[in-house]
Design a protein around this motif. Structure first.
Motif, PDB file in Angstrom:
ATOM      1  N   THR A 182     -48.147  -2.390  43.157  1.00  0.00           N
ATOM      2  CA  THR A 182     -48.150  -2.700  42.077  1.00  0.00           C
ATOM      3  C   THR A 182     -48.684  -1.450  40.606  1.00  0.00           C
ATOM      4  N   PHE A 183     -49.397  -1.077  42.384  1.00  0.00           N
ATOM      5  CA  PHE A 183     -50.055   0.920  41.880  1.00  0.00           C
ATOM      6  C   PHE A 183     -48.748   1.783  40.738  1.00  0.00           C
ATOM      7  N   TYR A 184     -47.033   1.991  41.834  1.00  0.00           N
ATOM      8  CA  TYR A 184     -46.680   2.977  40.886  1.00  0.00           C
ATOM      9  C   TYR A 184     -46.349   1.358  40.335  1.00  0.00           C
ATOM     10  N   ALA A 185     -45.733   0.629  39.550  1.00  0.00           N
ATOM     11  CA  ALA A 185     -45.273  -0.433  38.614  1.00  0.00           C
ATOM     12  C   ALA A 185     -45.876   0.291  37.065  1.00  0.00           C
ATOM     13  N   LEU A 186     -47.333   0.550  37.918  1.00  0.00           N
ATOM     14  CA  LEU A 186     -48.754   0.562  36.424  1.00  0.00           C
ATOM     15  C   LEU A 186     -48.144   2.143  36.233  1.00  0.00           C
ATOM     16  N   PHE A 187     -48.201   2.892  37.165  1.00  0.00           N
ATOM     17  CA  PHE A 187     -48.241   4.265  37.183  1.00  0.00           C
ATOM     18  C   PHE A 187     -47.094   4.905  36.252  1.00  0.00           C
ATOM     19  N   PHE A 188     -45.946   4.161  36.586  1.00  0.00           N
ATOM     20  CA  PHE A 188     -44.966   4.712  36.292  1.00  0.00           C
ATOM     21  C   PHE A 188     -44.628   4.027  34.219  1.00  0.00           C
ATOM     22  N   GLU A 189     -45.168   3.243  34.598  1.00  0.00           N
ATOM     23  CA  GLU A 189     -45.737   2.247  32.901  1.00  0.00           C
ATOM     24  C   GLU A 189     -46.605   3.591  32.314  1.00  0.00           C
ATOM     25  N   LEU A 190     -46.894   3.805  32.848  1.00  0.00           N
ATOM     26  CA  LEU A 190     -48.426   4.707  32.446  1.00  0.00           C
ATOM     27  C   LEU A 190     -47.761   6.415  31.247  1.00  0.00           C
ATOM     28  N   SER A 191     -46.912   6.586  32.752  1.00  0.00           N
ATOM     29  CA  SER A 191     -46.601   7.818  33.083  1.00  0.00           C
ATOM     30  C   SER A 191     -44.850   7.930  33.362  1.00  0.00           C
ATOM     31  N   PRO A 192     -44.123   7.932  32.123  1.00  0.00           N
ATOM     32  CA  PRO A 192     -43.365   7.276  32.807  1.00  0.00           C
ATOM     33  C   PRO A 192     -42.005   8.889  32.894  1.00  0.00           C
ATOM     34  N   GLU A 193     -42.723   9.754  32.474  1.00  0.00           N
ATOM     35  CA  GLU A 193     -42.195  10.805  32.783  1.00  0.00           C
ATOM     36  C   GLU A 193     -42.455  11.451  34.042  1.00  0.00           C
ATOM     37  N   SER A 194     -43.236  11.059  35.064  1.00  0.00           N
ATOM     38  CA  SER A 194     -43.736  11.379  36.110  1.00  0.00           C
ATOM     39  C   SER A 194     -42.539  10.352  37.117  1.00  0.00           C
ATOM     40  N   LYS A 195     -42.225   9.440  36.298  1.00  0.00           N
ATOM     41  CA  LYS A 195     -40.777   8.503  37.416  1.00  0.00           C
ATOM     42  C   LYS A 195     -40.042   9.886  38.297  1.00  0.00           C
ATOM     43  N   LYS A 196     -39.687  10.874  37.426  1.00  0.00           N
ATOM     44  CA  LYS A 196     -37.890  11.805  37.324  1.00  0.00           C
ATOM     45  C   LYS A 196     -38.687  12.343  38.334  1.00  0.00           C
ATOM     46  N   LYS A 197     -39.931  12.240  38.521  1.00  0.00           N
ATOM     47  CA  LYS A 197     -40.523  13.779  39.682  1.00  0.00           C
ATOM     48  C   LYS A 197     -40.170  13.345  41.552  1.00  0.00           C
ATOM     49  N   PHE A 198     -40.023  11.751  41.018  1.00  0.00           N
ATOM     50  CA  PHE A 198     -39.924  11.025  42.674  1.00  0.00           C
ATOM     51  C   PHE A 198     -38.734  11.012  43.378  1.00  0.00           C
ATOM     52  N   LYS A 199     -38.324  11.882  44.001  1.00  0.00           N
ATOM     53  CA  LYS A 199     -36.976  11.673  44.582  1.00  0.00           C
ATOM     54  C   LYS A 199     -36.996  10.069  45.757  1.00  0.00           C
ATOM     55  N   ASN A 200     -38.163  10.513  46.480  1.00  0.00           N
ATOM     56  CA  ASN A 200     -37.952   9.361  47.554  1.00  0.00           C
ATOM     57  C   ASN A 200     -38.727   8.834  47.542  1.00  0.00           C
ATOM     58  N   MET A 201     -39.141   7.694  46.917  1.00  0.00           N
ATOM     59  CA  MET A 201     -40.236   6.373  47.098  1.00  0.00           C
ATOM     60  C   MET A 201     -40.373   6.159  48.361  1.00  0.00           C
ATOM     61  N   ASP A 202     -39.259   5.873  48.919  1.00  0.00           N
ATOM     62  CA  ASP A 202     -40.480   4.989  50.685  1.00  0.00           C
ATOM     63  C   ASP A 202     -41.163   6.406  51.078  1.00  0.00           C
ATOM     64  N   ALA A 203     -40.881   7.698  51.099  1.00  0.00           N
ATOM     65  CA  ALA A 203     -41.423   8.626  51.984  1.00  0.00           C
ATOM     66  C   ALA A 203     -42.959   9.267  50.942  1.00  0.00           C
ATOM     67  N   GLN A 204     -42.853   8.214  49.224  1.00  0.00           N
ATOM     68  CA  GLN A 204     -43.898   8.416  48.353  1.00  0.00           C
ATOM     69  C   GLN A 204     -45.237   7.936  48.660  1.00  0.00           C
ATOM     70  N   LYS A 205     -44.384   6.607  49.171  1.00  0.00           N
ATOM     71  CA  LYS A 205     -45.276   5.159  49.683  1.00  0.00           C
ATOM     72  C   LYS A 205     -45.944   5.951  50.236  1.00  0.00           C
ATOM     73  N   ALA A 206     -45.669   6.648  51.973  1.00  0.00           N
ATOM     74  CA  ALA A 206     -46.171   6.632  52.447  1.00  0.00           C
ATOM     75  C   ALA A 206     -47.333   7.874  52.407  1.00  0.00           C
ATOM     76  N   ALA A 207     -47.016   8.461  51.825  1.00  0.00           N
ATOM     77  CA  ALA A 207     -47.696  10.171  51.430  1.00  0.00           C
ATOM     78  C   ALA A 207     -48.933   9.084  50.526  1.00  0.00           C
ATOM     79  N   PHE A 208     -49.094   8.267  49.558  1.00  0.00           N
ATOM     80  CA  PHE A 208     -49.390   7.695  48.917  1.00  0.00           C
ATOM     81  C   PHE A 208     -50.504   6.871  49.602  1.00  0.00           C
TER      82      PHE A 208
END
Length: 128
Positions: free
Chosen positions: A17-43
């Motif tokens: 839910t967080f990432y869906a909302l974050f990318f809605e607020l900041s669509p330019e940020s989505k391009k900066k994430f290559k591996n969402m599984d790793a990013q979710k673990a980092a988050f």
């Protein structure tokens, strides 16, 4: 509050839910994430290090490392602000726990502080 917050923040539903909302607020940020599984673990690691300290205080060495990493990736201040907004809105919308307004206010203060530290600006910044 930390035990309840921990349950909420550690759920996969919260992170999704967080990432869906974050990318809605900041669509330019989505391009900066290559591996969402790793990013979710980092988050989840970020949440543990900075929000779930259980009264032990913030880990400033971790914040410095995080700040350096994001600076190298040219993360803009507005992206940090949108990150904070998405985090607060996701916490508020959590169906797992109904936080009282004063609890949300305390969480928001922590997130505002983190946004300022990560964005490296001394002036106040409110995420809501």
């Amino acid at each position: 509050i930390m035990a309840e917050l921990s349950k909420v923040l550690d759920s996969d539903e919260f992170v999704t839910t967080f990432y869906a909302l974050f990318f809605e607020l900041s669509p330019e940020s989505k391009k900066k994430f290559k591996n969402m599984d790793a990013q979710k673990a980092a988050f989840k690691g970020f949440l543990t290090q900075v929000l779930l300290t259980d009264g032990k205080g913030l880990n400033f060495a971790y914040l410095q490392k995080l700040k350096k990493m994001h600076s190298a990736r040219s993360i803009e201040r507005e992206e940090f602000v949108n990150f904070g907004k998405a985090l607060i809105l996701t916490i508020k919308s959590s169906k797992m726990y109904n936080f009282e307004e004063k609890q949300l206010s305390a969480i928001k203060e922590i997130i505002d502080f983190l946004v300022d530290k990560l964005a490296d600006e001394k002036s106040g910044c409110s995420v809501m």
